[in-house]
Design a protein around this motif. Structure first.
Motif, short mmCIF file in Angstrom:
data_model
loop_
_atom_site.label_atom_id
_atom_site.label_comp_id
_atom_site.label_asym_id
_atom_site.label_seq_id
_atom_site.Cartn_x
_atom_site.Cartn_y
_atom_site.Cartn_z
N SER A 182 0.83 -1.20 0.00
CA SER A 182 0.00 0.00 0.00
C SER A 182 0.87 1.26 0.00
O SER A 182 0.59 2.23 -0.71
N GLU A 186 1.12 4.06 -2.86
CA GLU A 186 0.90 5.47 -2.55
C GLU A 186 2.07 6.32 -3.03
O GLU A 186 1.87 7.40 -3.59
N VAL A 296 -4.20 12.20 -5.61
CA VAL A 296 -3.34 12.81 -4.60
C VAL A 296 -3.51 14.32 -4.66
O VAL A 296 -3.46 14.92 -5.74
#
Length: 362
Positions: A182, A186, A296
């Motif tokens: 994860s 990211e 983002v």
């Protein structure tokens, strides 16, 4: 057909039930398994404990007790770190005490005190290994009467305990792997967003690098910029349109310790009010209509660098409180997410309005 022994039956039952565990029901199912172990060995208490630096690190400590029997006390196990019991198990030895008060060696006062506190008459504790080292132990306690522990009992306790240890550490390894994947995903998203942003910036014409002028006013302005640039202070630039506020923001960033990180620019008047929160803080996939992928926000892109909010006077009122939280403690949440994220961002803002007069006018 050869009949399955009671031990093989309980071993198969535990193995089958724990095969497809999830993190959510892991502890409940492990306690159930400890109850099966207690039933097979006919003991009143079974404990599965992990060896870590008590009390600085809280290890797992699971137990099953028969109704009416005092539970194992996790906080009372901490003083046993470094004791004879602890050293024996960590060294790979089995603790086999048919009668604890007769079999415990000299210098084991902490062990005797703990056994007396919760009424232990006999103990069988077997060390359990994971990846070649002793990681935890399975302890069987009787409280009704002393018990003679046979070699077969030791062997069987070790076998079933090893199944439990493998399940626990396999699930922990899976959880750690998911967390790392994860984080990698990211970071990948953030890198792609930064790359896309920097490409856009390169394509924007007119990136002025120097200020030309010798007037007293201009020198005074540059002097103020040079003073504030090395600090972490938030900066507000005021001036009419076309006076070079963005140029000054570039200089403040370039002269700051954050020069090696991104300078992310946001033109506030160009963003619809309904999209402001998503633009600044990002959003999760499905957070609102049209959010077909995770995005983002500018704060995450600018992490470690500077965020320039041009014409900040156009910022919607409902966003200002969330912006204040980021300025105070560096925390924010993406739209559609309850996860609190952190960003180390230095804010430089600009406006062509006289904010003092605007506030005075209501």
């Amino acid at each position: 057909m050869e009949e399955i022994s009671p031990f093989e039956r309980v071993l198969a039952s535990v193995s089958l039930r724990l095969e497809n565990l999830t993190e959510k029901n892991l502890e409940v199912e492990l306690v159930w398994a400890l109850g099966e172990v207690a039933g097979f060995f006919e003991v009143q208490r079974v404990v599965l404990l992990e060896f870590k630096d008590w009390p600085e690190v809280q290890p797992f400590f699971l137990s099953w007790v028969r109704p009416g029997v005092l539970p194992a006390l996790a906080d009372k196990v901490a003083p046993l770190v470094g004791s004879w019991y602890h050293r024996t198990l960590l060294g790979g030895g089995v603790v086999r005490l048919s009668n604890v008060f007769e079999d415990l060696p000299a210098g084991t006062d902490p062990e005797k005190a703990y056994c007396e506190l919760i009424g232990i008459k006999s103990v069988l504790s077997v060390p359990l290994k994971f990846q070649g080292r002793v990681a935890c132990a399975l302890a069987l306690n009787t409280v009704d009467a002393p018990r003679v522990w046979t070699d077969t009992a030791v062997e069987r306790a070790g076998a079933i305990g090893q199944i439990l240890a493998n399940v626990i550490y396999r699930k922990q390894a899976e959880a750690t792997l998911r967390k790392h994947l994860s984080e990698i995903e990211e970071l990948k998203e953030r890198l792609q967003t930064e790359t896309q942003y920097l490409r856009q910036e390169v394509q924007v014409p007119g990136g002025i690098e120097e200020v030309i002028g010798r007037s007293t006013a201009l020198r005074s302005c540059l002097s103020l910029a040079a003073q504030v640039a090395p600090t972490a202070s938030t900066v507000l630039l005021q001036g009419e349109t076309g006076t070079g506020k963005e140029v000054l923001a570039n200089l403040i960033h370039r002269w700051s310790p954050r020069a090696g990180s991104p300078l992310v620019k946001v033109n506030c008047p160009a963003i619809p009010a309904s999209l402001f929160e998503s633009e600044l803080f990002g959003h999760e996939k499905g957070a609102f209509t049209g959010a077909d992928q995770t995005r983002v926000g500018r704060f995450e892109v600018a992490d470690g660098g500077t965020l320039f909010l041009d014409e900040i006077s156009e910022l919607p009122l409902e966003i200002q409180s969330k912006l204040l939280r980021v300025l105070q403690d560096g925390q924010f949440q993406r739209v559609g997410s309850s996860q609190t994220r952190r960003a180390d961002v230095r804010l430089v803002a600009a406006t062509n309005r006289d904010l003092g007069r605007a506030v005075a006018e209501g």
